[in-house]
Design a protein around this motif. Structure first.
Motif, short mmCIF file in Angstrom:
data_model
loop_
_atom_site.label_atom_id
_atom_site.label_comp_id
_atom_site.label_asym_id
_atom_site.label_seq_id
_atom_site.Cartn_x
_atom_site.Cartn_y
_atom_site.Cartn_z
N MET A 1 1.10 -1.18 0.16
CA MET A 1 0.05 -0.06 0.07
C MET A 1 0.86 1.39 0.14
O MET A 1 1.70 1.30 0.78
CB MET A 1 -0.84 -0.11 1.39
N LYS A 2 0.48 2.15 -0.79
CA LYS A 2 1.46 3.48 -1.10
C LYS A 2 0.98 4.15 0.20
O LYS A 2 0.08 4.47 0.80
CB LYS A 2 0.79 4.10 -2.30
N PRO A 3 2.14 4.58 0.80
CA PRO A 3 1.95 5.70 1.90
C PRO A 3 1.18 7.04 1.67
O PRO A 3 1.18 7.35 0.51
CB PRO A 3 3.49 6.14 2.27
N LEU A 4 0.39 7.31 2.75
CA LEU A 4 -0.42 8.61 2.44
C LEU A 4 0.64 9.68 2.29
O LEU A 4 1.75 9.72 3.11
CB LEU A 4 -1.42 8.86 3.57
N PRO A 5 0.09 10.85 1.34
CA PRO A 5 1.05 12.00 1.14
C PRO A 5 0.82 12.82 2.35
O PRO A 5 0.20 12.68 3.33
CB PRO A 5 0.57 12.50 -0.02
N GLU A 6 2.03 13.71 2.69
CA GLU A 6 1.98 14.59 3.56
C GLU A 6 0.94 15.65 3.24
O GLU A 6 0.83 16.14 2.05
CB GLU A 6 3.42 15.27 3.68
N ILE A 7 0.20 16.08 4.40
CA ILE A 7 -0.75 17.26 4.24
C ILE A 7 -0.19 18.35 4.30
O ILE A 7 0.09 18.86 5.37
CB ILE A 7 -1.76 16.80 5.12
N ARG A 8 -0.40 19.20 3.03
CA ARG A 8 0.46 20.61 3.31
C ARG A 8 -0.72 21.52 3.16
O ARG A 8 -1.53 21.62 2.49
CB ARG A 8 1.10 20.82 1.69
N LEU A 9 -0.34 22.50 3.96
CA LEU A 9 -1.27 23.78 4.31
C LEU A 9 -0.81 24.73 3.44
O LEU A 9 0.30 25.07 3.34
CB LEU A 9 -1.18 24.27 5.93
N MET A 10 -1.58 25.46 2.58
CA MET A 10 -1.30 26.33 1.54
C MET A 10 -0.95 27.54 2.22
O MET A 10 -1.42 27.90 3.33
CB MET A 10 -2.64 26.63 0.65
N PRO A 11 0.01 28.31 1.91
CA PRO A 11 0.39 29.40 2.42
C PRO A 11 -0.43 30.52 2.38
O PRO A 11 -0.24 31.56 3.31
CB PRO A 11 1.80 29.68 1.68
N THR A 12 -1.21 30.60 1.74
CA THR A 12 -2.16 32.10 1.52
C THR A 12 -3.81 31.20 1.37
O THR A 12 -4.05 30.39 0.78
CB THR A 12 -1.94 32.90 0.28
N ARG A 13 -4.49 32.17 2.03
CA ARG A 13 -5.91 31.98 1.65
C ARG A 13 -6.74 32.52 0.61
O ARG A 13 -6.19 33.86 0.24
CB ARG A 13 -6.90 32.27 3.15
N PRO A 14 -7.76 31.88 -0.05
CA PRO A 14 -8.22 32.76 -1.13
C PRO A 14 -9.14 33.69 -0.51
O PRO A 14 -9.64 33.87 0.52
CB PRO A 14 -9.10 31.70 -1.98
N THR A 15 -9.35 34.61 -1.44
CA THR A 15 -10.18 35.93 -0.88
C THR A 15 -11.59 35.52 -1.15
O THR A 15 -11.92 34.84 -2.03
CB THR A 15 -9.96 36.86 -2.33
N LEU A 16 -12.39 36.10 -0.09
CA LEU A 16 -13.70 35.51 -0.15
C LEU A 16 -14.60 36.45 -0.58
O LEU A 16 -14.48 37.78 -0.53
CB LEU A 16 -13.91 35.45 1.52
N ASP A 17 -15.73 36.24 -1.14
CA ASP A 17 -16.65 37.03 -1.57
C ASP A 17 -17.64 37.32 -0.55
O ASP A 17 -17.46 36.77 0.59
CB ASP A 17 -17.76 36.09 -2.83
N LEU A 18 -18.36 38.54 -0.66
CA LEU A 18 -19.13 38.90 0.68
C LEU A 18 -20.15 38.01 0.88
O LEU A 18 -20.39 37.73 1.89
CB LEU A 18 -19.70 40.38 0.13
N ARG A 19 -20.77 37.43 -0.06
CA ARG A 19 -21.77 36.38 0.12
C ARG A 19 -21.67 35.26 -1.01
O ARG A 19 -21.12 35.71 -2.04
CB ARG A 19 -23.12 36.82 -0.15
N PRO A 20 -22.12 34.18 -0.85
CA PRO A 20 -22.23 32.96 -1.77
C PRO A 20 -23.14 33.28 -2.85
O PRO A 20 -22.72 33.36 -4.22
CB PRO A 20 -22.40 31.72 -1.10
N LEU A 21 -24.08 33.99 -2.58
CA LEU A 21 -25.23 34.44 -3.54
C LEU A 21 -25.61 36.06 -3.05
O LEU A 21 -25.44 36.20 -1.81
CB LEU A 21 -26.32 33.69 -3.36
N GLU A 22 -25.79 36.81 -4.01
CA GLU A 22 -26.03 38.13 -3.68
C GLU A 22 -27.14 38.50 -2.79
O GLU A 22 -27.00 39.43 -1.91
CB GLU A 22 -26.32 39.03 -5.11
#
Length: 259
Positions: A1-22
């Motif tokens: 069984m192949k080892p699980l990969p290391e879980i990498r935390l992305m260095p930046t968070r995406p910009t958030l919209d004000l609301r999912p829907l207007e």
């Protein structure tokens, strides 16, 4: 069984919209409701307007006594819809219960959870819709018993309408009301509309009457207002959506403020 990969935390968070829907519309419906949610999905929901639903306990038969029992559930239901977030409108989707409980009490219950939201009820929306259409003399068709229909007649008479005729079908179970075919409603509209009426109001959020509006209007040659059509129209206009939807009746081509 192949080892699980290391879980990498992305260095930046995406910009958030004000609301999912207007825009956001809350919808409080009965536990037994088959119709309001699909109607709002087809008439209100879009890539700009989200519809968010909460159900409250309800047991048939549809009597004034049973309808009043929903009042204590309204605040909790409103609080469950996107807690701690604002809504543009919230609709309590039960015409007969709105009449027997009262628009003001429903608004107070919803505002206890969502203080600034615009509150919509089907009879209130129908009154605005009939006035926007210029109707003064109306016929009314309900699926209810005579006992449950009487408060409806009093509600519209108290708001200045001349009721030329009032017909009811005698149903006690809202799940059976939802099973009435739209084609049957077109036929019933012709029988229920008085020759002197300016418009027909078809009450009940359980009825699939929004699908029959265009056919009913053709059959009687006059405007038709239905419960879910009227609340959808009101919620759309409160969200700033003025797009004409003539396939859902003449009302859906008018602005909210027209009288």
């Amino acid at each position: 069984m192949k080892p699980l990969p290391e879980i990498r935390l992305m260095p930046t968070r995406p910009t958030l919209d004000l609301r999912p829907l207007e825009k956001r519309v809350g919808l409080i419906i009965l536990a037994t409701d088959h119709t309001s949610e699909p109607d709002f999905r087809r008439m209100v929901a879009s890539d700009k307007i989200g519809v968010y639903v909460a159900r409250i306990p309800y047991k048939n038969p549809t009597t004034p006594e049973n309808l009043r029992k929903m009042q204590p559930e309204l605040e909790a239901a409103a609080a469950l819809i996107l807690p701690d977030e604002s809504l543009d409108a919230i609709c309590y989707s039960c015409t007969s219960a709105s009449v027997v409980i009262g628009d003001a009490k429903i608004e107070a219950a919803v505002h206890a959870a969502k203080p600034s939201v615009a509150v919509v009820t089907p009879p209130m929306a129908a009154v605005h819709g009939l006035k926007a259409l210029g109707a003064k003399r109306i016929s009314i068709l309900t699926p209810y018993t005579a006992e449950t229909s009487r408060p409806m007649a009093a509600y519209f008479a108290a708001r200045g309408f001349d009721i030329m005729s009032f017909s009811c079908l005698g149903f006690e179970d809202d799940r059976e009301m939802a099973r009435i075919a739209p084609a049957s409603l077109v036929e019933l509209a012709g029988k229920a509309t008085d020759a002197e009426a300016d418009a027909l109001f078809v009450s009940c959020t359980a009825l699939r009457s929004a699908l029959a509006v265009a056919g009913m209007e053709r059959a009687i040659g006059r405007p038709v207002v239905t419960s879910n059509q009227a609340t959808a129209w009101t919620c759309l206009r409160l969200c700033g959506d003025a797009t004409p939807r003539p396939e859902f009746g003449r009302l859906m081509t008018l602005p909210l403020g027209q009288s």
